[in-house]
Motif scaffolding. Sequence first.
Motif, PDB file in Angstrom:
ATOM      1  N   LYS A  18       0.737  -1.132   0.118  1.00 33.17           N
ATOM      2  CA  LYS A  18       0.086   0.105  -0.088  1.00 33.17           C
ATOM      3  C   LYS A  18       0.931   1.122  -0.022  1.00 33.17           C
ATOM      4  O   LYS A  18       1.792   1.271   0.716  1.00 33.17           O
ATOM      5  N   ALA A  19       0.447   2.271  -0.774  1.00 33.12           N
ATOM      6  CA  ALA A  19       1.146   3.453  -0.608  1.00 33.12           C
ATOM      7  C   ALA A  19       0.049   4.451   0.086  1.00 33.12           C
ATOM      8  O   ALA A  19      -1.057   4.771  -0.447  1.00 33.12           O
ATOM      9  N   MET A  20       0.392   5.073   1.262  1.00 33.62           N
ATOM     10  CA  MET A  20      -0.552   5.849   1.975  1.00 33.62           C
ATOM     11  C   MET A  20       0.015   7.547   2.154  1.00 33.62           C
ATOM     12  O   MET A  20       1.372   7.384   2.360  1.00 33.62           O
ATOM     13  N   VAL A  21      -0.883   8.514   1.848  1.00 34.47           N
ATOM     14  CA  VAL A  21      -0.529   9.935   2.518  1.00 34.47           C
ATOM     15  C   VAL A  21      -1.382  10.287   3.315  1.00 34.47           C
ATOM     16  O   VAL A  21      -2.352  10.423   2.898  1.00 34.47           O
ATOM     17  N   MET A  22      -1.014  10.605   4.488  1.00 30.83           N
ATOM     18  CA  MET A  22      -1.793  11.357   5.622  1.00 30.83           C
ATOM     19  C   MET A  22      -1.304  12.709   5.525  1.00 30.83           C
ATOM     20  O   MET A  22      -0.208  13.232   5.752  1.00 30.83           O
TER      21      MET A  22
ATOM     22  N   PHE B 264       7.838  -0.035   5.321  1.00 31.06           N
ATOM     23  CA  PHE B 264       6.996  -0.976   6.210  1.00 31.06           C
ATOM     24  C   PHE B 264       7.548  -2.223   5.712  1.00 31.06           C
ATOM     25  O   PHE B 264       8.219  -2.549   4.430  1.00 31.06           O
ATOM     26  N   GLU B 265       7.762  -3.533   6.455  1.00 34.63           N
ATOM     27  CA  GLU B 265       8.416  -4.600   6.131  1.00 34.63           C
ATOM     28  C   GLU B 265       7.480  -5.371   5.100  1.00 34.63           C
ATOM     29  O   GLU B 265       8.607  -6.046   4.153  1.00 34.63           O
ATOM     30  N   ASN B 266       6.536  -5.104   4.732  1.00 32.53           N
ATOM     31  CA  ASN B 266       5.857  -5.807   3.639  1.00 32.53           C
ATOM     32  C   ASN B 266       5.854  -5.048   2.083  1.00 32.53           C
ATOM     33  O   ASN B 266       5.082  -5.616   1.221  1.00 32.53           O
ATOM     34  N   GLY B 267       6.807  -3.954   2.192  1.00 33.66           N
ATOM     35  CA  GLY B 267       6.882  -3.112   1.013  1.00 33.66           C
ATOM     36  C   GLY B 267       5.939  -1.862   1.051  1.00 33.66           C
ATOM     37  O   GLY B 267       6.220  -1.214  -0.035  1.00 33.66           O
TER      38      GLY B 267
END
Length: 188
Positions: free
Chosen positions: A59-63, A131-134
């Motif tokens: 996932k790519a997240m922007v807060m 994050f560890e999962n990419g």
Amino acid sequence: LFVEKPLCIDPVDLTEIVKSYEASRELEQPPILMVGFNRRFAPQVRRIQSLIGASQEPKAMVMTVNAGMIPADHWIQDPEIGGGRIIGECCHFIDLLRHLADSSITSVSAEAAGSSDGEAPRDTVSIQLAFENGSIGTIHYFSNGNKAYSKERLDVFCSGKVLVLDNFRRLTGYGFRGFSRMNLWKLD
């Protein structure tokens, strides 16, 4: 034990908490320790989880947090009392992105905007998380915005789909079959 966020504001206190918690695990009924992070329990965040939670893709997240200005002499800006806004408030958003990534944080980098005089609080910051999962996440915590703009906005990109959460009231989905929006009349 329910502890209001942040759990602590310096590494010395964290070391003491870890020691106490580890020692308590030998008790017949060891305590459960929970920090009062609330964003992960919002109805829209639960919906986000149900929509993208099963995806194995990163996932790519922007807060983006339009936090507003708090004067330098306010207690939360005092590193000894409130820890400063980044420690005292940004922890909510770090917890939220870690929760949505469903993975451990492997690296953190940050840059803060600062005044040339060094007197103003450095509470306009961008934090990058890996994050560890990419998965990756960025938190833009800004104190230099305008009140007319949303206070909190989350964008989540995953598997050719996008979710946008605006002020924890309006969730909009792009690319989802059977889901386009979830609105709340008021904040809970």
